[in-house]
Design an enzyme around this catalytic site. Sequence first.
Site, PDB file in Angstrom:
ATOM      1  N   ASP A 124      46.668   2.708  19.547  1.00 32.37           N
ATOM      2  CA  ASP A 124      47.195   1.519  18.895  1.00 32.37           C
ATOM      3  C   ASP A 124      48.569   1.835  18.299  1.00 32.37           C
ATOM      4  O   ASP A 124      49.075   2.938  18.414  1.00 32.37           O
ATOM      5  CB  ASP A 124      46.228   1.055  17.808  1.00 32.37           C
ATOM      6  CG  ASP A 124      45.997   2.122  16.744  1.00 32.37           C
ATOM      7  OD1 ASP A 124      45.201   3.044  17.003  1.00 32.37           O
ATOM      8  OD2 ASP A 124      46.634   2.063  15.670  1.00 32.37           O
ATOM      9  N   HIS A 160      43.089   5.126  26.904  1.00 30.35           N
ATOM     10  CA  HIS A 160      43.238   4.009  25.969  1.00 30.35           C
ATOM     11  C   HIS A 160      44.487   4.288  25.135  1.00 30.35           C
ATOM     12  O   HIS A 160      44.435   4.851  24.037  1.00 30.35           O
ATOM     13  CB  HIS A 160      42.002   3.880  25.077  1.00 30.35           C
ATOM     14  CG  HIS A 160      42.000   2.630  24.249  1.00 30.35           C
ATOM     15  ND1 HIS A 160      41.501   1.431  24.702  1.00 30.35           N
ATOM     16  CD2 HIS A 160      42.456   2.374  22.993  1.00 30.35           C
ATOM     17  CE1 HIS A 160      41.629   0.506  23.775  1.00 30.35           C
ATOM     18  NE2 HIS A 160      42.217   1.058  22.727  1.00 30.35           N
ATOM     19  N   ASP A 170      36.893   7.541  32.587  1.00 32.17           N
ATOM     20  CA  ASP A 170      38.343   7.396  32.602  1.00 32.17           C
ATOM     21  C   ASP A 170      38.684   5.922  32.810  1.00 32.17           C
ATOM     22  O   ASP A 170      38.929   5.471  33.924  1.00 32.17           O
ATOM     23  CB  ASP A 170      38.948   8.256  33.718  1.00 32.17           C
ATOM     24  CG  ASP A 170      40.451   8.080  33.824  1.00 32.17           C
ATOM     25  OD1 ASP A 170      41.074   7.660  32.828  1.00 32.17           O
ATOM     26  OD2 ASP A 170      41.011   8.371  34.903  1.00 32.17           O
ATOM     27  N   GLU A 199      40.419   7.443  24.476  1.00 27.81           N
ATOM     28  CA  GLU A 199      41.605   7.185  23.664  1.00 27.81           C
ATOM     29  C   GLU A 199      42.329   8.505  23.400  1.00 27.81           C
ATOM     30  O   GLU A 199      41.766   9.591  23.558  1.00 27.81           O
ATOM     31  CB  GLU A 199      41.230   6.520  22.332  1.00 27.81           C
ATOM     32  CG  GLU A 199      42.440   6.024  21.561  1.00 27.81           C
ATOM     33  CD  GLU A 199      42.089   5.074  20.421  1.00 27.81           C
ATOM     34  OE1 GLU A 199      42.995   4.376  19.940  1.00 27.81           O
ATOM     35  OE2 GLU A 199      40.910   5.029  20.030  1.00 27.81           O
TER      36      GLU A 199
END
Length: 827
Positions: A350, A663, A706, A715
Amino acid sequence: MKVSICVFSFLILASTIRAQEAIYGDQFDSGALLVGEATGYQVSLENETFRIIGTGSAPAWSAIRYDFHDGSGSEIVVNAATTPKLYLKAKGENRPNLRVDFLDNSGYVTNQNATTVTLEEDYNIYELDYTDRLLDGAFGGPCTTAPCVVDASQLLGLIFFINAPEGGYEGNVDIDWLSIGTPLEEAPPPAAYEIRYNQVSYLTNRKKIISIVSANATGEVPYQILDEEGREVRSGTSTASSFWAPSQEYVASIDFSDLNIVGTYRMITEEAEATFQINDDGYAELSKASLKYFYFNRASTSISEALGGEYARPFGHPDDEVRIHSSAATANRPVGTIISAPKGWYDAGDYNKYIVNSGISTYTLLAAYEHYQDYYNAFEMQIPEKGGDLPDVLDEVRWNLEWMLAMQDPDDGGVYHKLTGLNFSGIIMPHQYNFDRYVVQKTTAAALNFAAVTAVASRIFEEFELVNPGFSASLLEAAKKAYAWAKANPTTYYQQPSDVRTGTYGDGNVTDEFDWAAAELYITSEDNQFLTDLNMGQLRGGVPAWPFVSPLAIISLNHHRNSLEGDIDLQAIEEKLVSTANQLKSSIETSAMQVAMGSNNFFWGSNGEASNQIIILIRAYETTGDSSYLEAAYVGMDYLLGRNGTGYCFVSGFGDKSPLNPHHRVSESDGVDAPVPGMVAGGPNPGQQDNCSGYPNNNPASSYVDDWCSYASNEVTINWNAPLAYAINALRFYQNQGTDRVTSVQENLRSSWEIAPNPVASQLQVINSTFLNNPIPYQISSISGKVIANGRIMANEPIDLSSILPGLYIFTVFEAGSPISLKFIKQ
């Protein structure tokens, strides 16, 4: 010629038993294909195969709609309510990520929890299970208020996406058949075993192991190792297999440590083969990439094409207009106050920045520099500051330190827990982010992580006072203010506000953070206040993690033991460190897979655990001089690079099989097929909190997929990459130093210099048959380069080492101005 199979709940065809069980099937041999136009793709039937050709021009989220039909081209409705499972026999060039959604007669699609597979170059049969995924998340279309239930009894067709978030796919995807309910043919039986190995490089004069992994017990497996010319250089049989509980597999081993000629090799068995490398400096590129990850994760900057290549990106997240959230408001900084807090690293996949996780991450990189200063002083990174007055790694660390400093309230010394949007962003690039950003709540954990890190940074940047005047002092002042705030607010734990939905990093027990901060502040300031606060009795050994930082205090206290003698119980500190290392080493020696990772070590971020295990082993080696710890650390690195329960090299861009769909928002949305290199995936996690499809099982060591959707296993984060960078660079340092290759502590010996005894208890005798009559300069340094003692010696004159703590040291004598170094162990 394939037999046509289109089977529905009301129609039974007499073809095969498997077909009779299918709810719907299409082998693409009837000449009918109901597919709509798709931007950037060409679709056709070729040789009884549904072919999708990607031209490279498809935008993100370009959809390919396939309608169910009766074989003659008439549309039908399929009832898959009893078994909402789709099967595909498919392949794809360049390992595309294929997402498939069910479409019902209301126009709802199964997009709330996407179902995806990554196609291989050869045909495989894939199962996509929609049992718990029949929900539309209102991401566009007729569903406007999520969730909308997709009616599996009224399915009209499928929606295909290839590399959905970025588009741009170039290559061919071939679907041989598809069916609902059950596959049209059984998947071929799996191979009797797989070969798992270090996919980056084995190192000369280090231990080398290949694992043969199978679902059932095997006897000894015959093998050959061939060089690049096809000549046999080794042959023999593996060990018999032993059961490895974490992956519920049987593992046999091949040890070829005596093969030390640089080159590319092939290991061949009756059922499998693997190609591997042996190099002197095989971790060189990985050592650089693991650190450059932090540059790629910088906020408040662009990434130039000169330094980022295809991963160049525009400026994003200036963070110069950040709002004070209601949870962080004070009289001087009320709700909505605008502050500036630019720079820093994106925490993970993020775009938010968290002080607690920055704590252990920044410390780990600072510790790497502090422990191996000479190495990092010569280490070049491809970053904008390259070639400046600071070592490059400290330039990178400073980028994050400056953000951390901006997160401290100047009025009271408290530290905001995080800088974040109210929600996670979609799959967008940094420059596309246009949400408001906030600093949220001051917490004790944030203040203590901040205090510990800035204290460490202060003592390191003190050496560069001429380059950064006043920076060291400002860091120490900030550390003391944050620590004072924490003492005044000892139980202010993070509570997620109702309007914030990003990561928490909450910690309801900060006793370890208090001790860590006190330890670092005492080492740096020598102020007895912090020594008094340090509770030695509650320091616990173990493997560090963001919620458990007691081992970081132990590492720092142990590293600075020569300057702390008499102040603390150094023997107790060493015992805590070495006790953990002994447990890890024992696990490697007794595990069937010969790794330290056991069933209890697999959780969210298990690869961070694996990297930190290696750090503990390296520190134990440096403390004791026992080379078995260093050998265990090298063997432990194999786990991250492919010899594990999945067969993946967990670092993007390295190895034969590494994560392609982490991610990580930048990698998912940048339009580049390959992810940013040098990122370590979170790793196997049986918790599977993301509910992502595709996990092979829930066995601790193999519960990994994956896929972008798997934030629980795939992530990336700064606190997992930092220990990888520390470990891989430390191992590279020792490899290039030729240290303890299980030979002698008197390498680099020149002419007739000797030191004795070795190991030494107190008096070190320096012997040279051609010793000059004049005193010769010498110095004694720790293995990381810190000078412990220096002076001049005469012929056969002993050096008193009684005041030096046990460990591995370097004795250097300067003969005619040239250094001659010899290693010795102080008992």
